[in-house]
Write an enzyme that holds these catalytic residues in place. Structure first.
Site, PDB file in Angstrom:
ATOM      1  N   ASN A  62       5.131  11.035  -2.700  1.00 51.08           N
ATOM      2  CA  ASN A  62       6.183  10.749  -3.681  1.00 51.08           C
ATOM      3  C   ASN A  62       7.160  11.919  -3.774  1.00 51.08           C
ATOM      4  OD1 ASN A  62       4.025  12.206  -5.044  1.00 51.08           O
ATOM      5  ND2 ASN A  62       4.901  11.626  -7.012  1.00 51.08           N
ATOM      6  N   GLU A  64      10.217  13.164  -6.326  1.00 53.34           N
ATOM      7  CA  GLU A  64      10.934  12.973  -7.580  1.00 53.34           C
ATOM      8  C   GLU A  64      12.316  13.622  -7.507  1.00 53.34           C
ATOM      9  OE1 GLU A  64       7.071  12.753 -10.541  1.00 53.34           O
ATOM     10  OE2 GLU A  64       8.403  14.484 -10.705  1.00 53.34           O
ATOM     11  N   CYS A  73       8.553   6.484  -4.338  1.00 47.10           N
ATOM     12  CA  CYS A  73       7.087   6.449  -4.351  1.00 47.10           C
ATOM     13  C   CYS A  73       6.522   6.817  -2.980  1.00 47.10           C
ATOM     14  CB  CYS A  73       6.599   5.057  -4.726  1.00 47.10           C
ATOM     15  SG  CYS A  73       7.102   4.495  -6.363  1.00 47.10           S
ATOM     16  N   GLU A  75       4.144   5.320  -1.340  1.00 46.42           N
ATOM     17  CA  GLU A  75       3.935   4.143  -0.507  1.00 46.42           C
ATOM     18  C   GLU A  75       5.186   3.795   0.299  1.00 46.42           C
ATOM     19  OE1 GLU A  75       3.181   4.695  -3.723  1.00 46.42           O
ATOM     20  OE2 GLU A  75       1.879   3.099  -4.483  1.00 46.42           O
ATOM     21  N   CYS A 112       3.361   0.175  -7.528  1.00 45.02           N
ATOM     22  CA  CYS A 112       4.304  -0.475  -8.438  1.00 45.02           C
ATOM     23  C   CYS A 112       4.827  -1.764  -7.793  1.00 45.02           C
ATOM     24  CB  CYS A 112       5.465   0.473  -8.769  1.00 45.02           C
ATOM     25  SG  CYS A 112       6.609   0.761  -7.394  1.00 45.02           S
ATOM     26  N   CYS A 115       6.951  -1.262  -4.590  1.00 44.55           N
ATOM     27  CA  CYS A 115       6.122  -0.931  -3.426  1.00 44.55           C
ATOM     28  C   CYS A 115       5.369  -2.156  -2.933  1.00 44.55           C
ATOM     29  CB  CYS A 115       5.152   0.190  -3.771  1.00 44.55           C
ATOM     30  SG  CYS A 115       5.972   1.801  -3.953  1.00 44.55           S
TER      31      CYS A 115
END
Length: 141
Positions: A62, A64, A73, A75, A112, A115
């Site tokens: 991930n 940010e 993310c 994934e 999420c 993803c």
């Protein structure tokens, strides 16, 4: 009206030692990928690893950004990298792990919705089911 039913079968493991070797390698790659996480705001480091049908593994973490939601993310980072760098290879499996304060979290995290959509799309592209491993310290799904 039509009644429909969805059934989901999955296995639960207590430790990495219980996994088959190829699943253990994928899980370990996801855990190692957490080290590439850039999470200065949440301090929640997530790593993901993709395994192709030939056994090759690539990973992502991930990322940010202060301009939320401009981050990404783990994934999707891993899946997008896998597709961009090896566009003709089929993805067979994805493992996801999360750490906090340098420790693997107790229970696995789940992807999420965004993803999950990307996972579904790459599964369709590959034409084969994509195995998903969710890695936690106390259990692996």
């Amino acid at each position: 009206m039509t009644n429909k039913e969805i059934k989901i079968a999955y296995k639960e493991y207590d430790s990495l030692d219980q996994l088959e070797q190829y699943d253990r390698e994928l899980a370990e790659a996801a855990i190692q990928a957490t080290e590439g996480s850039y999470a200065p705001y949440s301090k929640f480091n997530v790593g993901a690893a993709v395994m192709f049908t030939d056994g090759e593994i690539v990973s992502g973490a991930n990322q940010e950004n202060a301009a939320y939601p401009s981050g990404l993310c783990a994934e999707r980072t891993a899946l997008f990298y896998a597709s961009a760098s090896r566009p003709n290879k089929k993805m067979a499996a994805l493992a996801i792990a999360a750490c906090q304060n340098g420790e693997l979290i107790q229970s696995p995290v789940t992807p999420c919705g965004a993803c999950r959509q990307v996972m579904a799309q790459y599964q369709t592209k590959s034409g084969i089911p994509m195995q998903i491993l969710l890695i936690g310290k106390k259990k692996i799904l």
